[in-house]
Enzyme design. Structure first.
Site, PDB file in Angstrom:
ATOM      1  N   ASP A 128       0.867  -1.181   0.000  1.00 33.61           N
ATOM      2  CA  ASP A 128       0.000   0.000   0.000  1.00 33.61           C
ATOM      3  C   ASP A 128       0.900   1.226   0.000  1.00 33.61           C
ATOM      4  O   ASP A 128       1.626   1.465   0.967  1.00 33.61           O
ATOM      5  CB  ASP A 128      -0.899  -0.040   1.239  1.00 33.61           C
ATOM      6  CG  ASP A 128      -1.591   1.290   1.548  1.00 33.61           C
ATOM      7  OD1 ASP A 128      -1.520   2.220   0.728  1.00 33.61           O
ATOM      8  OD2 ASP A 128      -2.194   1.385   2.640  1.00 33.61           O
ATOM      9  N   HIS A 130       1.173   5.107   0.289  1.00 34.21           N
ATOM     10  CA  HIS A 130       0.432   6.299   0.684  1.00 34.21           C
ATOM     11  C   HIS A 130       0.554   7.416  -0.353  1.00 34.21           C
ATOM     12  O   HIS A 130      -0.212   8.375  -0.320  1.00 34.21           O
ATOM     13  CB  HIS A 130       0.937   6.804   2.040  1.00 34.21           C
ATOM     14  CG  HIS A 130       0.530   5.946   3.185  1.00 34.21           C
ATOM     15  ND1 HIS A 130       0.648   6.345   4.495  1.00 34.21           N
ATOM     16  CD2 HIS A 130       0.007   4.690   3.243  1.00 34.21           C
ATOM     17  CE1 HIS A 130       0.224   5.392   5.307  1.00 34.21           C
ATOM     18  NE2 HIS A 130      -0.164   4.368   4.570  1.00 34.21           N
ATOM     19  N   HIS A 176       1.582  -7.321  10.172  1.00 36.60           N
ATOM     20  CA  HIS A 176       2.625  -7.223   9.157  1.00 36.60           C
ATOM     21  C   HIS A 176       3.424  -5.935   9.317  1.00 36.60           C
ATOM     22  O   HIS A 176       4.646  -5.931   9.160  1.00 36.60           O
ATOM     23  CB  HIS A 176       2.000  -7.307   7.755  1.00 36.60           C
ATOM     24  CG  HIS A 176       1.556  -8.688   7.369  1.00 36.60           C
ATOM     25  ND1 HIS A 176       1.797  -9.236   6.130  1.00 36.60           N
ATOM     26  CD2 HIS A 176       0.885  -9.642   8.065  1.00 36.60           C
ATOM     27  CE1 HIS A 176       1.300 -10.465   6.070  1.00 36.60           C
ATOM     28  NE2 HIS A 176       0.724 -10.719   7.242  1.00 36.60           N
ATOM     29  N   MET A 181       7.206  -4.640   7.961  1.00 35.36           N
ATOM     30  CA  MET A 181       6.859  -4.436   6.556  1.00 35.36           C
ATOM     31  C   MET A 181       6.399  -3.011   6.275  1.00 35.36           C
ATOM     32  O   MET A 181       5.223  -2.732   6.031  1.00 35.36           O
ATOM     33  CB  MET A 181       5.787  -5.427   6.106  1.00 35.36           C
ATOM     34  CG  MET A 181       6.314  -6.838   5.961  1.00 35.36           C
ATOM     35  SD  MET A 181       5.260  -7.875   4.931  1.00 35.36           S
ATOM     36  CE  MET A 181       5.808  -7.415   3.290  1.00 35.36           C
ATOM     37  N   HIS A 286      14.637  14.360  16.967  1.00 41.06           N
ATOM     38  CA  HIS A 286      15.428  15.471  17.511  1.00 41.06           C
ATOM     39  C   HIS A 286      16.893  15.158  17.247  1.00 41.06           C
ATOM     40  O   HIS A 286      17.348  14.041  17.462  1.00 41.06           O
ATOM     41  CB  HIS A 286      15.175  15.614  19.014  1.00 41.06           C
ATOM     42  CG  HIS A 286      16.059  16.624  19.682  1.00 41.06           C
ATOM     43  ND1 HIS A 286      15.761  17.966  19.704  1.00 41.06           N
ATOM     44  CD2 HIS A 286      17.235  16.493  20.348  1.00 41.06           C
ATOM     45  CE1 HIS A 286      16.712  18.609  20.370  1.00 41.06           C
ATOM     46  NE2 HIS A 286      17.620  17.739  20.762  1.00 41.06           N
ATOM     47  N   GLU A 310      13.682  22.579  16.935  1.00 42.82           N
ATOM     48  CA  GLU A 310      14.494  21.757  17.834  1.00 42.82           C
ATOM     49  C   GLU A 310      14.050  20.293  17.802  1.00 42.82           C
ATOM     50  O   GLU A 310      14.855  19.376  17.861  1.00 42.82           O
ATOM     51  CB  GLU A 310      14.396  22.290  19.265  1.00 42.82           C
ATOM     52  CG  GLU A 310      12.971  22.376  19.785  1.00 42.82           C
ATOM     53  CD  GLU A 310      12.874  22.955  21.167  1.00 42.82           C
ATOM     54  OE1 GLU A 310      13.651  22.518  22.044  1.00 42.82           O
ATOM     55  OE2 GLU A 310      12.028  23.848  21.378  1.00 42.82           O
ATOM     56  N   THR A 311      12.746  20.094  17.736  1.00 43.73           N
ATOM     57  CA  THR A 311      12.149  18.758  17.666  1.00 43.73           C
ATOM     58  C   THR A 311      10.971  18.857  16.713  1.00 43.73           C
ATOM     59  O   THR A 311      10.273  19.869  16.686  1.00 43.73           O
ATOM     60  CB  THR A 311      11.662  18.305  19.057  1.00 43.73           C
ATOM     61  OG1 THR A 311      12.766  18.283  19.959  1.00 43.73           O
ATOM     62  CG2 THR A 311      11.051  16.910  19.006  1.00 43.73           C
ATOM     63  N   HIS A 337      12.595  11.873  20.644  1.00 40.22           N
ATOM     64  CA  HIS A 337      12.700  12.600  21.909  1.00 40.22           C
ATOM     65  C   HIS A 337      11.604  12.249  22.907  1.00 40.22           C
ATOM     66  O   HIS A 337      11.287  13.034  23.803  1.00 40.22           O
ATOM     67  CB  HIS A 337      12.764  14.108  21.693  1.00 40.22           C
ATOM     68  CG  HIS A 337      13.610  14.808  22.720  1.00 40.22           C
ATOM     69  ND1 HIS A 337      13.214  14.969  24.028  1.00 40.22           N
ATOM     70  CD2 HIS A 337      14.831  15.365  22.640  1.00 40.22           C
ATOM     71  CE1 HIS A 337      14.148  15.619  24.699  1.00 40.22           C
ATOM     72  NE2 HIS A 337      15.157  15.867  23.876  1.00 40.22           N
TER      73      HIS A 337
END
Length: 382
Positions: A128, A130, A176, A181, A286, A310-311, A337
């Site tokens: 599949d 996306h 799966h 996977m 991060h 930063e993150t 993080h």
């Protein structure tokens, strides 16, 4: 309508693996045989050889000329992998790696994937994307039994980073996915990446970080179980999965897969594009000691990138991208993080950067020494 082949495949799966008989449920297989054929005879074809993550196959950052049909081959391999010292998972993989390899094309290109389900495997599998449109992302056109192959072609209409994963139907889907996977495809804009102002951006190298959550059962003594094959592992694994608490959260399939001798390498002044996917759970990448200069947090290049993060946040079932220019030498830790998952469960990578230290950015003014606590340090308190 459920086709005869889908029914036969379901019956074959049950006969081959009785333990999964109650769980296996293939989704409807689309019959597209009556659709008008697409005439792509004028398009150039190129073949790309996939490579093992965290590396990415050769590609152009800007598309050369008109759209092309980009051919890939990928083999599904069920095998045992060592997730940590003495801890084993009956994994399901694309091309034998966890995560599956990253593919790169350009917006408007056609992805043509030939998918092989090795005859040694026990289970049905599919893919599949996306990034694709229709037919469950290609999942209902690619369901293959062991010993079968199929070829899927789709047009890459949206630029960005996207997850792909196996989705054979019903409760098989999460099993799966958390057994390894999943992977990533990057669809670059035809003119390449641009920053928040629309100016061109180039990278010197790409690192693909695939994050996985694993659910490995323990026995009555608290030791991790080891199974003969993927079928035997299912009932106990399902029980742990349904508890929603992973035993391991790792980058690229294993604790320490990208640290120590396996660390990533870059040079001072290089711009590195980190592509990070998580097919099942939210995560928060991060770079300790660095930043996200430009971050496509949701991974979609039609959107202007965030700056100086930063993150950043990667939603479960998606992939994001972050560009950083390394300004100092040394060892950088790239982590999830949620530090419990990074330190205790395994979601840590290291980037070793060569170069010359810049004291203007950071300087150790005084090395650690003992001090007289009777007279010093008291002014620090409120």
């Amino acid at each position: 309508m459920l086709t005869r082949r889908a029914a036969l495949m379901g019956a074959a799966g049950i006969a081959a693996l009785p333990v999964l008989a109650r769980a296996a449920k293939a989704e409807e297989i689309m019959d597209t045989s009556m659709a008008a054929p697409a005439d792509l005879s004028s398009l150039k074809r190129i073949k790309r050889k996939l490579v093992r993550p965290p590396m990415v196959h050769d590609h152009e950052q800007e598309a050369p000329g008109e759209p092309r049909i980009v051919e890939f081959e990928m083999q599904i391999v069920e095998k045992e992998i060592e997730v940590d010292d003495g801890v084993y998972l009956q994994a399901m993989t694309f091309n034998g790696s966890v995560p599956g390899p990253m593919m790169v094309v350009h917006e408007g290109d056609y992805v043509e994937l030939t998918l092989y389900n090795s005859p040694e495997n026990m289970l049905q599998h599919n893919i599949d994307f996306h990034s694709a449109t229709g037919a469950l992302g290609g999942g209902s056109l690619t369901l293959v039994n062991p010993g079968e192959k199929t070829t899927l072609r789709f047009k890459a209409t949206r630029p960005g980073t996207f997850v792909y994963h196996c989705a054979p139907g019903g409760p098989m889907i999460p099993w799966h996915v958390v057994s390894g996977m999943s992977g990533c495809i990057m669809v670059l804009p035809r003119g390449g990446l641009t920053d928040h102002k629309g100016d061109p951006v180039r990278y010197d190298r790409v690192f693909y970080i695939g994050e996985n959550d694993f659910y490995i059962p323990k026995d009555e003594n608290g030791e991790y179980k080891r199974f003969e094959d993927v079928g035997e592992s299912y009932p106990d694994t399902l029980e742990v999965m349904n508890g929603l608490v992973p035993s391991h959260v790792v980058f690229n399939g294993k604790v320490g897969s990208l640290t120590g001798d396996n660390a990533l390498h870059a040079a001072q002044g290089e711009k590195v594009l980190f592509v990070h996917s998580q097919a099942n759970r939210d995560t928060r990448p991060h770079l300790i000691g660095g930043h996200g200069d430009l971050v496509w947090e949701r991974g979609k290049f039609n959107n202007a990138p965030e700056r100086d993060l930063e993150t950043w946040f990667i939603a479960g079932g998606s992939a994001g991208a972050a560009l950083y220019e390394f300004l100092q030498p040394g060892v950088y830790a790239y982590v999830n993080h949620n530090l419990i998952e990074a330190v205790n469960l395994g979601a840590t990578a290291h980037v070793v950067v060569e170069g010359d230290w810049n004291n203007d950015l950071m300087e150790q003014v005084q090395a650690p020494v003992e001090y007289d606590a009777a007279y010093e340090g008291r002014t620090a308190l409120p």
